[in-house]
Design a protein around this motif. Structure first.
Motif, PDB file in Angstrom:
ATOM      1  N   PHE A  10       6.211   2.565  -8.340  1.00  0.00           N
ATOM      2  CA  PHE A  10       6.673   1.253  -7.895  1.00  0.00           C
ATOM      3  C   PHE A  10       6.445   0.203  -8.988  1.00  0.00           C
ATOM      4  CE2 PHE A  10       5.694  -2.839  -5.857  1.00  0.00           C
ATOM      5  CZ  PHE A  10       6.933  -3.107  -5.300  1.00  0.00           C
ATOM      6  N   VAL A  11       5.275   0.224  -9.609  1.00  0.00           N
ATOM      7  CA  VAL A  11       4.984  -0.721 -10.695  1.00  0.00           C
ATOM      8  C   VAL A  11       6.021  -0.583 -11.805  1.00  0.00           C
ATOM      9  CG1 VAL A  11       3.349  -1.251 -12.557  1.00  0.00           C
ATOM     10  CG2 VAL A  11       2.530  -0.974 -10.213  1.00  0.00           C
ATOM     11  N   ASN A  12       6.366   0.643 -12.145  1.00  0.00           N
ATOM     12  CA  ASN A  12       7.365   0.859 -13.197  1.00  0.00           C
ATOM     13  C   ASN A  12       8.748   0.347 -12.787  1.00  0.00           C
ATOM     14  OD1 ASN A  12       5.685   1.962 -15.184  1.00  0.00           O
ATOM     15  ND2 ASN A  12       5.737   3.943 -14.160  1.00  0.00           N
ATOM     16  N   ARG A  13       9.104   0.507 -11.513  1.00  0.00           N
ATOM     17  CA  ARG A  13      10.393  -0.001 -11.045  1.00  0.00           C
ATOM     18  C   ARG A  13      10.414  -1.533 -11.057  1.00  0.00           C
ATOM     19  NH1 ARG A  13      11.353   2.182  -5.572  1.00  0.00           N
ATOM     20  NH2 ARG A  13       9.157   2.720  -5.589  1.00  0.00           N
ATOM     21  N   THR A  38       0.849  -1.184   0.000  1.00  0.00           N
ATOM     22  CA  THR A  38       0.000   0.000   0.000  1.00  0.00           C
ATOM     23  C   THR A  38       0.887   1.238   0.000  1.00  0.00           C
ATOM     24  OG1 THR A  38      -1.712  -1.195   1.205  1.00  0.00           O
ATOM     25  CG2 THR A  38      -1.852   1.212   1.221  1.00  0.00           C
ATOM     26  N   PHE A  39       0.543   2.181  -0.869  1.00  0.00           N
ATOM     27  CA  PHE A  39       1.326   3.407  -1.033  1.00  0.00           C
ATOM     28  C   PHE A  39       0.494   4.623  -0.625  1.00  0.00           C
ATOM     29  CE2 PHE A  39       3.046   0.157  -3.702  1.00  0.00           C
ATOM     30  CZ  PHE A  39       4.404   0.286  -3.519  1.00  0.00           C
ATOM     31  N   ARG A  40       1.162   5.756  -0.495  1.00  0.00           N
ATOM     32  CA  ARG A  40       0.484   6.987  -0.084  1.00  0.00           C
ATOM     33  C   ARG A  40      -0.519   7.470  -1.108  1.00  0.00           C
ATOM     34  NH1 ARG A  40       5.093  11.137   0.691  1.00  0.00           N
ATOM     35  NH2 ARG A  40       5.425  10.248  -1.354  1.00  0.00           N
ATOM     36  N   ASN A  41      -0.213   7.219  -2.382  1.00  0.00           N
ATOM     37  CA  ASN A  41      -1.086   7.737  -3.433  1.00  0.00           C
ATOM     38  C   ASN A  41      -0.864   6.941  -4.718  1.00  0.00           C
ATOM     39  OD1 ASN A  41       1.286   8.868  -4.738  1.00  0.00           O
ATOM     40  ND2 ASN A  41       1.196  10.503  -3.208  1.00  0.00           N
ATOM     41  N   PHE A  42      -1.665   7.264  -5.719  1.00  0.00           N
ATOM     42  CA  PHE A  42      -1.601   6.575  -7.002  1.00  0.00           C
ATOM     43  C   PHE A  42      -0.237   6.744  -7.667  1.00  0.00           C
ATOM     44  CE2 PHE A  42      -2.123   6.539 -11.626  1.00  0.00           C
ATOM     45  CZ  PHE A  42      -2.661   5.270 -11.806  1.00  0.00           C
ATOM     46  N   ALA A  43       0.307   7.943  -7.619  1.00  0.00           N
ATOM     47  CA  ALA A  43       1.593   8.212  -8.277  1.00  0.00           C
ATOM     48  C   ALA A  43       2.702   7.335  -7.700  1.00  0.00           C
ATOM     49  CB  ALA A  43       1.955   9.692  -8.160  1.00  0.00           C
ATOM     50  N   ASP A  44       2.733   7.170  -6.389  1.00  0.00           N
ATOM     51  CA  ASP A  44       3.759   6.324  -5.765  1.00  0.00           C
ATOM     52  C   ASP A  44       3.555   4.857  -6.153  1.00  0.00           C
ATOM     53  OD1 ASP A  44       4.864   8.558  -4.572  1.00  0.00           O
ATOM     54  OD2 ASP A  44       4.077   8.107  -2.565  1.00  0.00           O
ATOM     55  N   ALA A  45       2.309   4.419  -6.190  1.00  0.00           N
ATOM     56  CA  ALA A  45       2.016   3.037  -6.589  1.00  0.00           C
ATOM     57  C   ALA A  45       2.447   2.797  -8.030  1.00  0.00           C
ATOM     58  CB  ALA A  45       0.529   2.738  -6.402  1.00  0.00           C
ATOM     59  N   LEU A  46       2.145   3.736  -8.897  1.00  0.00           N
ATOM     60  CA  LEU A  46       2.511   3.598 -10.306  1.00  0.00           C
ATOM     61  C   LEU A  46       4.033   3.622 -10.486  1.00  0.00           C
ATOM     62  CD1 LEU A  46       1.509   3.294 -13.180  1.00  0.00           C
ATOM     63  CD2 LEU A  46       1.345   5.787 -13.295  1.00  0.00           C
TER      64      LEU A  46
END
Length: 93
Positions: free
Chosen positions: A40-43, A30-38
């Motif tokens: 992470f997905v890219n990494r 779980t991330f703080r927001n959508f941008a952080d989650a996205l």
């Protein structure tokens, strides 16, 4: 080569954030927001490309990412999955 139950249990000792479900390694973050989650997905995508081993990735609830690992062509969990899980854990921290 698919990991035997004893070896898999030993390997999971080093991966406490991962669960074995139906013969697959699964982790939800779980991330703080959508941008952080996205981000992470890219990494994770970059790691997967480098390893030529690709997890199932689900970005849901705007800030959660669920990763599922298994080696399709081997029909189960292998050291490829364990090694990628360790790399994912490194970028998750």
């Amino acid at each position: 080569m698919v990991l035997e139950a004893a070896e898999l249990e030993k390997q999971l000792g080093d991966l406490p954030a991962w669960q074995c479900q139906s013969g697959r390694l699964v982790r939800t973050l779980t991330f703080r927001n959508f941008a952080d989650a996205l981000d992470f997905v890219n990494r994770v995508g970059k790691l997967a490309e480098e390893a030529n081993h690709h997890p199932d990735i689900l970005l849901h609830n705007w800030n959660q990412v669920t990763l599922t690992l298994w080696t399709h062509d081997a029909g189960g969990l292998t050291l490829l999955d364990v090694n990628l899980a360790h790399k994912i854990d490194a970028v998750a921290s």
